[in-house]
Design an enzyme around this catalytic site. Structure first.
Site, PDB file in Angstrom:
ATOM      1  N   CYS A   1       0.621  -1.209   0.088  1.00 18.50           N
ATOM      2  CA  CYS A   1       0.109  -0.310   0.528  1.00 18.50           C
ATOM      3  C   CYS A   1       0.692   1.078  -0.050  1.00 18.50           C
ATOM      4  O   CYS A   1       0.522   2.153  -0.002  1.00 18.50           O
ATOM      5  CB  CYS A   1      -0.771   0.072   0.947  1.00 18.50           C
ATOM      6  SG  CYS A   1      -1.968  -1.611   1.054  1.00 18.50           S
TER       7      CYS A   1
ATOM      8  N   HIS B   1      -3.263   6.829   3.411  1.00 17.64           N
ATOM      9  CA  HIS B   1      -3.613   5.322   2.525  1.00 17.64           C
ATOM     10  C   HIS B   1      -4.739   5.533   2.680  1.00 17.64           C
ATOM     11  O   HIS B   1      -5.340   5.536   4.047  1.00 17.64           O
ATOM     12  CB  HIS B   1      -3.018   4.180   2.797  1.00 17.64           C
ATOM     13  CG  HIS B   1      -2.864   3.156   2.762  1.00 17.64           C
ATOM     14  ND1 HIS B   1      -4.067   2.667   1.471  1.00 17.64           N
ATOM     15  CD2 HIS B   1      -3.596   1.822   3.195  1.00 17.64           C
ATOM     16  CE1 HIS B   1      -3.689   1.819   0.903  1.00 17.64           C
ATOM     17  NE2 HIS B   1      -3.514   1.051   2.410  1.00 17.64           N
TER      18      HIS B   1
ATOM     19  N   ASN C   1     -10.303  -0.509   0.136  1.00 19.92           N
ATOM     20  CA  ASN C   1      -8.939  -0.079   0.050  1.00 19.92           C
ATOM     21  C   ASN C   1      -8.489  -0.362  -1.139  1.00 19.92           C
ATOM     22  O   ASN C   1      -8.421  -1.312  -1.655  1.00 19.92           O
ATOM     23  CB  ASN C   1      -8.558  -0.597   1.479  1.00 19.92           C
ATOM     24  CG  ASN C   1      -7.190  -0.422   1.172  1.00 19.92           C
ATOM     25  OD1 ASN C   1      -6.097  -0.864   0.826  1.00 19.92           O
ATOM     26  ND2 ASN C   1      -6.992  -1.558   2.160  1.00 19.92           N
TER      27      ASN C   1
END
Length: 317
Positions: A112, A243, A273
């Site tokens: 990520c 993030h 996500n």
């Protein structure tokens, strides 16, 4: 060595929207359960598009917004952990599809944190004279690596891509660069907390509570150091794009930073996500809607598998 800056952004998401109610028909969950724990309402799922398709669409928009010809690009890098293709790289495919003739092209996998890691790498490369313009892309098709029977993870993930054109800024100042110094690192002792391992087809897995505790207790000092290296305080930030893992983590970080006046990206609510795509996707949307003033300092900070992190303060294009 001239400083660099982000000159343009672009993003792309698949058309298909998967709601919490849709997921409730697939696993034992509910809209209320998902919203309370993650803040997510919907996510986009790519039915036919590949990671290269998503990346090319976002990069093409960024290139057009920058007003550059494909031949102007000297570096193409794609941050991804979900691409099926190993060789040629996704970046090489993007370069070919956009007609970029002879740029160095490679993929980067830092989970990520991939986009902010790749952004720092492009900044360093351009400063060293390796190119004058770069395309930095975060692209993920997390639906390819999702276990749709695991309610703890399938409710989290979505697909999409975001891209930035990074350029040498001859008029920039070394004291106030458009892309600030990076703060990056990893904690391999917690490497099993987020996993995408095994033969293809691997499945995403994580220790949710471990990641949540780590993010809400250890990220703030790292973010404060990122701001310090950029010569500002969190209170001076015009935007915060972390993030997009979990809305509760985002809200906790912002509250502890005391950056009450900053515009905060909360794209996780609509997109879920999207791993390495989440930061450029969220930033591109905020800039497209002009929610952050051009020239404002914006914190970019991502974290994930590794456990790894990378962040910098950039000037909003």
């Amino acid at each position: 060595m001239h400083p660099t800056r982000i000159t343009a952004l672009g993003h792309h998401q698949p058309d298909h929207i998967l709601t919490n109610d849709d997921l409730a028909g697939m696993v034992e969950t509910s809209d209320e359960w998902i919203r309370q724990r993650t803040g997510i309402a919907t996510r986009r799922i790519a039915r036919e598009e590949s990671v290269a398709d998503l990346a090319t669409a976002a990069a093409g928009k960024a290139l057009a917004a920058a007003g550059l010809d494909p031949a102007d690009i000297g570096l193409v890098t794609v941050a991804t952990c979900s691409a099926r293709d190993r060789c040629p790289s996704t970046a090489a495919q993007v370069a070919g599809r956009l007609g970029i003739p002879d740029a160095v092209a490679f993929d980067l996998n830092n989970g990520c944190a991939g986009f902010t890691t790749a952004l720092a790498g492009a900044d360093h490369s351009l400063r060293a004279g390796a190119a004058r313009h770069a395309l930095v892309i975060g692209a993920e098709k997390m639906s390819d690596v999702t276990d749709w029977t695991d309610r703890s993870t399938c409710v989290l993930l979505g697909d999409g891509a975001g891209a930035a054109v990074v350029s040498v800024d001859p008029a920039g100042s070394a004291d106030t660069p458009g892309i600030g110094p990076v703060v990056w690192g990893s904690d391999p002792s917690r490497g099993d907390a987020v996993r995408l391992m095994g033969d293809w087809q691997p499945r995403f897995a994580q220790e949710g509570q471990t990641v949540f505790r780590w993010a809400t207790t250890e990220l703030v000092p790292l973010i404060e150091r990122t701001c310090e290296k950029a010569g500002i305080t969190p209170r001076e930030l015009g935007g915060i794009v972390t993030h997009q893992a979990n809305l509760r983590i985002i809200e906790s970080l912002v509250r502890r930073l005391g950056a009450g006046d900053a515009v905060v990206a909360r794209d996780v609510v609509d997109s879920g996500n999207t791993s390495a795509a989440s930061v450029p996707l969220a930033l591109s949307k905020l800039v497209e809607r002009r929610e952050i003033e051009a020239g404002a300092p914006v914190l970019l900070f991502a974290f994930g598998g590794g456990l790894s992190w990378a962040g910098q303060v950039v000037t909003c294009p």
